[in-house]
Design an enzyme around this catalytic site. Sequence first.
Site, PDB file in Angstrom:
ATOM      1  N   ASP A 122      20.865 -32.458 -19.066  1.00 50.68           N
ATOM      2  CA  ASP A 122      21.799 -32.523 -20.210  1.00 50.68           C
ATOM      3  C   ASP A 122      23.200 -32.041 -19.881  1.00 50.68           C
ATOM      4  O   ASP A 122      24.095 -32.144 -20.726  1.00 50.68           O
ATOM      5  CB  ASP A 122      21.239 -31.683 -21.365  1.00 50.68           C
ATOM      6  CG  ASP A 122      19.943 -32.271 -21.880  1.00 50.68           C
ATOM      7  OD1 ASP A 122      18.926 -31.556 -21.900  1.00 50.68           O
ATOM      8  OD2 ASP A 122      19.932 -33.473 -22.196  1.00 50.68           O
ATOM      9  N   HIS A 162      15.690 -24.467 -17.209  1.00 50.90           N
ATOM     10  CA  HIS A 162      14.600 -25.423 -17.477  1.00 50.90           C
ATOM     11  C   HIS A 162      13.278 -24.674 -17.372  1.00 50.90           C
ATOM     12  O   HIS A 162      13.134 -23.759 -16.581  1.00 50.90           O
ATOM     13  CB  HIS A 162      14.634 -26.571 -16.449  1.00 50.90           C
ATOM     14  CG  HIS A 162      13.891 -27.778 -16.907  1.00 50.90           C
ATOM     15  ND1 HIS A 162      12.539 -27.911 -16.762  1.00 50.90           N
ATOM     16  CD2 HIS A 162      14.319 -28.896 -17.543  1.00 50.90           C
ATOM     17  CE1 HIS A 162      12.158 -29.058 -17.268  1.00 50.90           C
ATOM     18  NE2 HIS A 162      13.209 -29.680 -17.757  1.00 50.90           N
TER      19      HIS A 162
HETATM   20  C1  SDX Z   1      15.319 -30.666 -21.679  1.00 48.89           C
HETATM   21  O1  SDX Z   1      10.621 -29.751 -20.644  1.00 48.89           O
HETATM   22  C2  SDX Z   1      11.332 -30.715 -20.262  1.00 48.89           C
HETATM   23  O2  SDX Z   1      10.989 -31.440 -19.345  1.00 48.89           O
HETATM   24  C3  SDX Z   1      12.585 -30.933 -21.057  1.00 48.89           C
HETATM   25  C4  SDX Z   1      13.533 -31.997 -20.518  1.00 48.89           C
HETATM   26  C5  SDX Z   1      12.952 -33.386 -20.612  1.00 48.89           C
HETATM   27  O3  SDX Z   1      13.410 -34.260 -19.864  1.00 48.89           O
HETATM   28  O4  SDX Z   1      12.106 -33.609 -21.505  1.00 48.89           O
HETATM   29  O5  SDX Z   1      13.856 -31.732 -19.159  1.00 48.89           O
HETATM   30  C6  SDX Z   1      14.835 -32.027 -21.315  1.00 48.89           C
HETATM   31  O6  SDX Z   1      14.969 -30.180 -22.713  1.00 48.89           O
HETATM   32  C7  SDX Z   1      16.171 -29.920 -20.683  1.00 48.89           C
HETATM   33  C8  SDX Z   1      16.501 -28.448 -21.163  1.00 48.89           C
HETATM   34  C9  SDX Z   1      17.687 -28.572 -22.125  1.00 48.89           C
HETATM   35  N1  SDX Z   1      17.954 -27.252 -22.783  1.00 48.89           N
HETATM   36  C10 SDX Z   1      19.068 -26.576 -22.524  1.00 48.89           C
HETATM   37  O7  SDX Z   1      19.906 -26.880 -21.672  1.00 48.89           O
HETATM   38  C11 SDX Z   1      19.245 -25.354 -23.438  1.00 48.89           C
HETATM   39  C12 SDX Z   1      19.613 -24.132 -22.597  1.00 48.89           C
HETATM   40  N2  SDX Z   1      18.469 -23.764 -21.798  1.00 48.89           N
HETATM   41  C13 SDX Z   1      17.587 -22.699 -22.301  1.00 48.89           C
HETATM   42  O8  SDX Z   1      17.443 -22.705 -23.690  1.00 48.89           O
HETATM   43  C14 SDX Z   1      16.319 -22.574 -21.485  1.00 48.89           C
HETATM   44  O9  SDX Z   1      16.695 -22.613 -20.171  1.00 48.89           O
HETATM   45  C15 SDX Z   1      15.179 -23.573 -21.686  1.00 48.89           C
HETATM   46  C16 SDX Z   1      14.761 -23.654 -23.118  1.00 48.89           C
HETATM   47  C17 SDX Z   1      15.586 -24.924 -21.217  1.00 48.89           C
HETATM   48  C18 SDX Z   1      14.026 -23.109 -20.815  1.00 48.89           C
HETATM   49  O10 SDX Z   1      13.503 -22.000 -21.435  1.00 48.89           O
HETATM   50  P1  SDX Z   1      12.431 -21.081 -20.668  1.00 48.89           P
HETATM   51  O11 SDX Z   1      11.888 -21.639 -19.427  1.00 48.89           O
HETATM   52  O12 SDX Z   1      11.467 -20.662 -21.711  1.00 48.89           O
HETATM   53  O13 SDX Z   1      13.331 -19.954 -20.151  1.00 48.89           O
HETATM   54  P2  SDX Z   1      13.414 -18.567 -20.822  1.00 48.89           P
HETATM   55  O14 SDX Z   1      13.864 -18.761 -22.237  1.00 48.89           O
HETATM   56  O15 SDX Z   1      12.107 -17.873 -20.596  1.00 48.89           O
HETATM   57  O16 SDX Z   1      14.567 -17.938 -19.955  1.00 48.89           O
HETATM   58  C19 SDX Z   1      14.252 -17.186 -18.813  1.00 48.89           C
HETATM   59  C20 SDX Z   1      15.429 -16.207 -18.703  1.00 48.89           C
HETATM   60  C21 SDX Z   1      15.701 -15.462 -20.014  1.00 48.89           C
HETATM   61  O17 SDX Z   1      16.249 -14.220 -19.675  1.00 48.89           O
HETATM   62  P3  SDX Z   1      15.230 -12.934 -19.687  1.00 48.89           P
HETATM   63  O18 SDX Z   1      14.601 -12.886 -21.064  1.00 48.89           O
HETATM   64  O19 SDX Z   1      14.214 -13.199 -18.599  1.00 48.89           O
HETATM   65  O20 SDX Z   1      16.149 -11.759 -19.394  1.00 48.89           O
HETATM   66  O21 SDX Z   1      16.632 -16.948 -18.405  1.00 48.89           O
HETATM   67  C22 SDX Z   1      17.554 -16.804 -19.470  1.00 48.89           C
HETATM   68  C23 SDX Z   1      16.773 -16.288 -20.682  1.00 48.89           C
HETATM   69  O22 SDX Z   1      17.617 -15.502 -21.520  1.00 48.89           O
HETATM   70  N3  SDX Z   1      18.095 -18.129 -19.725  1.00 48.89           N
HETATM   71  C24 SDX Z   1      19.388 -18.387 -19.911  1.00 48.89           C
HETATM   72  C25 SDX Z   1      19.445 -19.778 -20.078  1.00 48.89           C
HETATM   73  N4  SDX Z   1      18.227 -20.314 -19.996  1.00 48.89           N
HETATM   74  C26 SDX Z   1      17.386 -19.286 -19.791  1.00 48.89           C
HETATM   75  N5  SDX Z   1      20.483 -17.585 -19.967  1.00 48.89           N
HETATM   76  C27 SDX Z   1      21.662 -18.205 -20.191  1.00 48.89           C
HETATM   77  N6  SDX Z   1      21.821 -19.549 -20.344  1.00 48.89           N
HETATM   78  C28 SDX Z   1      20.724 -20.353 -20.302  1.00 48.89           C
HETATM   79  N7  SDX Z   1      20.882 -21.672 -20.466  1.00 48.89           N
END
Ligand code: SDX
Length: 428
Positions: A363, A306
């Site tokens: 989710d 998140h």
């Molecule tokens: C919702 O914003 C809100 O409030 C949203 C929400 C709402 O109620 O409105 O809460 C609803 O959208 C919940 C989130 C649902 N999405 C997912 O479950 C999809 C999977 N999650 C990721 O795509 C990600 O965690 C996000 C998009 C949710 C958050 O993205 P960020 O904060 O921009 O995190 P990031 O992409 O900068 O990741 C940080 C690191 C990265 O690695 P590095 O580049 O630092 O090496 O963590 C890794 C990412 O690769 N990472 C994951 C991961 N999520 C982040 N690795 C594996 N699996 C994951 N799910």
Amino acid sequence: MGNEAARLELGGNASDYKVLSGTVGPDVVDIRKLYANTGAFTYDPGFTSTASCESKITYIDGDEGVLLHRGYPIDQLAEQSSFMEVAYLLLNGELPSKDKLDSFTRTISRHTMLHEQLATFYRGFRRDAHPMAIMCGVVGALSAFYHDSTDINDPYQRMVASHRLIAKMPTIAAMAYKYSVGQPFIYPDNTLSYTGNFLRMTFGVPAEEYVVDPVVEAAMDKIFTLHADHEQNASTSTVRLAGSSGANPFACIAAGIACLWGPAHGGANEAALNMLREIGTVDRIPEYIARAKNKDDPFRLMGFGHRVYKNYDPRAKVMQKTANEVLERLGVKDPIFDVARELEQIALNDPYFVEKKLYPNVDFYSGVILSAIGFPTTMFTVLFALARTVGWVAQWNEMISDPEQKIGRPRQLYTGATFRDYVPVDKR
Ligand code: SDX
């Protein structure tokens, strides 16, 4: 608001900016004069360090795993309140008296029917259209039917449009489902609760009476409450930005639905369940954990991570408890629930996820419950949009009434070609 200042030294000049404090949460540096003072922009792709507005609706503490709606914690609202009461709270700022709640609920129930010609609108879609595509289209089309509530400068029309949107989303969602399975649309029955009405419009058929299961009704109502609002997330920010141009509320909510559909946002519940089904059995979890950690593999654990929560998403805790209750009540033995729980345990102990603070979010478990109730995965984000309409409408109203708000117009860091003369094609 606080009275200390933040000083910026740039190009040999110093400029000071007010630091403002909220009732809780991080202070903000008011940089509205920064460009005028320095000729420079701030740079914050994804707005990781940017407060886009002042709001009194929802507060999130990502480190502590706290989510408050008008000050009330989400777990207490989910366990003790109802989606209609939370809708009233988000819109009006205070918990209603019984009379006020009854009056609000009655008002909403009087707007549940759709203009009959909208049923024809559905018939223009292919039967296999994704229900989110239908929802985007139908909600955007509402402004073609309800002209008497599109003047955003009239508080009465704003209220009517808000009530219409909250009331009609279950009808629109249920009709999208019915259309996809080739069954006739079921009209609302306003003797039922908001959520019971939705369940009957979705799963009822004209050939027999539909009896609302109180356990499923309570679980669905709780799921709606858990999805109602979430501060300035991507889709809410989309609604606010669309609204800042003066667009009508139906168009703004349609924009929010489109944004929510993305798998990084509301589309994650559908993607999470599809991922659990693809994993299939507990013994295949390590293979997917390895993929999630592999930088060369775009695969991510859907339902994990998140932007704000760097601790457990408080909604996921309630969702897991509800999943247990519903599966037990319905006597559903779904192996993917075992996969979900095992995946969660493994991930929460894996250094990669611990170090990156990746926890299950709202989710991760919702799809297990929705699948047990009988919804196809393509309906999961539709249900998220149905519930989030309450938050979008509350945030939209707050933005319209905010004297500090103006049309949203971010700038950029330009790295493209600088000035050059046109070259005729015979000279290139
Ligand atoms: C919702 O914003 C809100 O409030 C949203 C929400 C709402 O109620 O409105 O809460 C609803 O959208 C919940 C989130 C649902 N999405 C997912 O479950 C999809 C999977 N999650 C990721 O795509 C990600 O965690 C996000 C998009 C949710 C958050 O993205 P960020 O904060 O921009 O995190 P990031 O992409 O900068 O990741 C940080 C690191 C990265 O690695 P590095 O580049 O630092 O090496 O963590 C890794 C990412 O690769 N990472 C994951 C991961 N999520 C982040 N690795 C594996 N699996 C994951 N799910």
